[in-house]
Design an enzyme around this catalytic site. Structure first.
Site, mmCIF file in Angstrom:
data_model
loop_
_atom_site.group_PDB
_atom_site.id
_atom_site.type_symbol
_atom_site.label_atom_id
_atom_site.label_comp_id
_atom_site.label_asym_id
_atom_site.label_seq_id
_atom_site.Cartn_x
_atom_site.Cartn_y
_atom_site.Cartn_z
ATOM 1 N N ALA A 23 11.394 11.478 9.450
ATOM 2 C CA ALA A 23 10.592 10.999 10.572
ATOM 3 C C ALA A 23 10.793 11.817 11.840
ATOM 4 C CB ALA A 23 10.917 9.537 10.845
ATOM 5 N N ILE A 105 4.635 10.231 5.876
ATOM 6 C CA ILE A 105 3.361 9.841 5.276
ATOM 7 C C ILE A 105 2.189 10.167 6.196
ATOM 8 C CG2 ILE A 105 4.354 8.061 3.792
ATOM 9 C CD1 ILE A 105 3.707 5.969 5.861
ATOM 10 N N ASP A 106 2.449 11.007 7.215
ATOM 11 C CA ASP A 106 1.436 11.291 8.222
ATOM 12 C C ASP A 106 0.506 12.448 7.876
ATOM 13 O OD1 ASP A 106 3.031 13.650 8.886
ATOM 14 O OD2 ASP A 106 4.306 12.312 10.055
ATOM 15 N N HIS A 121 6.944 9.941 -0.290
ATOM 16 C CA HIS A 121 6.629 8.546 0.019
ATOM 17 C C HIS A 121 5.131 8.322 0.165
ATOM 18 C CE1 HIS A 121 10.984 7.947 1.683
ATOM 19 N NE2 HIS A 121 10.927 7.948 0.367
ATOM 20 N N CYS A 129 -8.440 2.567 -5.267
ATOM 21 C CA CYS A 129 -8.773 1.290 -5.910
ATOM 22 C C CYS A 129 -7.832 1.055 -7.089
ATOM 23 C CB CYS A 129 -10.220 1.301 -6.393
ATOM 24 S SG CYS A 129 -10.677 -0.197 -7.299
ATOM 25 N N CYS A 132 -10.423 0.883 -10.529
ATOM 26 C CA CYS A 132 -11.180 2.027 -11.045
ATOM 27 C C CYS A 132 -10.631 3.386 -10.603
ATOM 28 C CB CYS A 132 -12.653 1.912 -10.648
ATOM 29 S SG CYS A 132 -12.960 2.147 -8.885
ATOM 30 N N CYS A 154 -17.368 -3.234 -8.648
ATOM 31 C CA CYS A 154 -15.909 -3.290 -8.450
ATOM 32 C C CYS A 154 -15.572 -4.233 -7.293
ATOM 33 C CB CYS A 154 -15.333 -1.898 -8.222
ATOM 34 S SG CYS A 154 -13.513 -1.879 -8.233
ATOM 35 N N ASN A 217 18.974 18.182 13.086
ATOM 36 C CA ASN A 217 18.697 16.783 13.407
ATOM 37 C C ASN A 217 19.320 16.483 14.764
ATOM 38 O OD1 ASN A 217 17.451 14.308 12.331
ATOM 39 N ND2 ASN A 217 19.504 13.445 12.493
#
Length: 250
Positions: A23, A105-106, A121, A129, A132, A154, A217
């Site tokens: 992050a 996840i950006d 992640h 979906c 499907c 759906c 870090n």
């Protein structure tokens, strides 16, 4: 500045580089650290419960309301890569094989132009979906209060393409292999608190002692002792120094 010179030399010599990002990689783009002072854990209660596989399955409508609020999904498309993301793309553009193992996840590594990104992640940029398997982009997700599949017949509520609590981390074996096969393993902006991703430095230390390991870090981690080089500084300032030293080595 000797540690900067040392890392610059290692990166300049390396043919294959694995980069483990967390992050802290994206905070300079304006995205709060997940567990930081302004992150989700500080702003919300019972985060792991509401962002779990179980809660999505049991209460998908409320899940989406909470999910969109927690991740400020309306804003997610406006965030831009920062100096750190651009630096990694530049290493790849210089001809090095750079594999990015990201916990984020950006989608900013891909937006920066890096082509070999393993999103351990998942990503906020799409949803799928469950029935499907039709995939939808962020603009579609944001166009509906609760996004549902538009395939004929759906209408199922979509599931975000992120690893929810209780879910399986995809491509983790591939990530371990890429790290062990690299000349340099560089960890950036990660506290190394989340399993199984935080086992990667242990694995490399055990299985590939030839691999040079460095971490950048802002704060110390419990695993700093596993690395050959530790830099406690901001990513933006650090990569600016590395760029300058690497330019001198050409």
């Amino acid at each position: 500045m000797e540690e900067y010179k040392e890392l610059a030399e290692q990166l300049a010599r390396a043919k294959t580089i694995a980069v483990l990002t967390g992050a802290g990689m994206s905070t300079e783009s304006g995205i709060p650290d997940f567990r930081g002072q302004n992150g989700i854990y500080a702003q919300e209660d019972n985060v792991e419960y509401y962002l779990s596989e179980h809660y999505f399955t049991s209460h998908p409508v409320d899940f989406w309301h909470r999910f969109k609020r927690m991740f400020s999904l309306k804003m997610m498309g406006t965030f831009l890569p920062n100096k750190g993301h651009i630096f990694l793309q530049a290493l790849e553009a210089a001809g090095k094989k750079v594999t990015i193992l990201t916990q984020n996840i950006d989608g900013l590594h891909t937006k920066a132009g890096s082509t070999n990104v393993i999103e351990l992640h998942g990503t906020l940029q799409t949803a799928t979906c469950p029935i499907c398997s039709q995939k939808y982009d962020l603009s579609f997700i944001n166009s509906q209060d609760v996004p549902v599949c538009r395939q004929k017949g759906c209408g199922e509520i979509l599931k975000p393409d992120v690893v929810l609590f209780g879910g399986i981390v995809p491509r983790i074996d591939e990530a371990f292999a890429a790290a062990a096969e690299s000349d340099v393993l560089l960890a950036m902006g990660t506290s190394l608190e989340v399993t199984p991703v935080n086992h990667i430095p242990f694995y490399v230390t055990s299985e590939s002692p030839r691999t040079y390991k460095a971490i950048i870090n802002k704060t110390a981690t419990r695993m700093d002792h596993l690395f050959d080089l530790v830099i406690h500084h901001s990513i933006g300032d650090t990569v600016s120094q590395l760029r300058a030293y690497m330019a001198e080595l050409r």
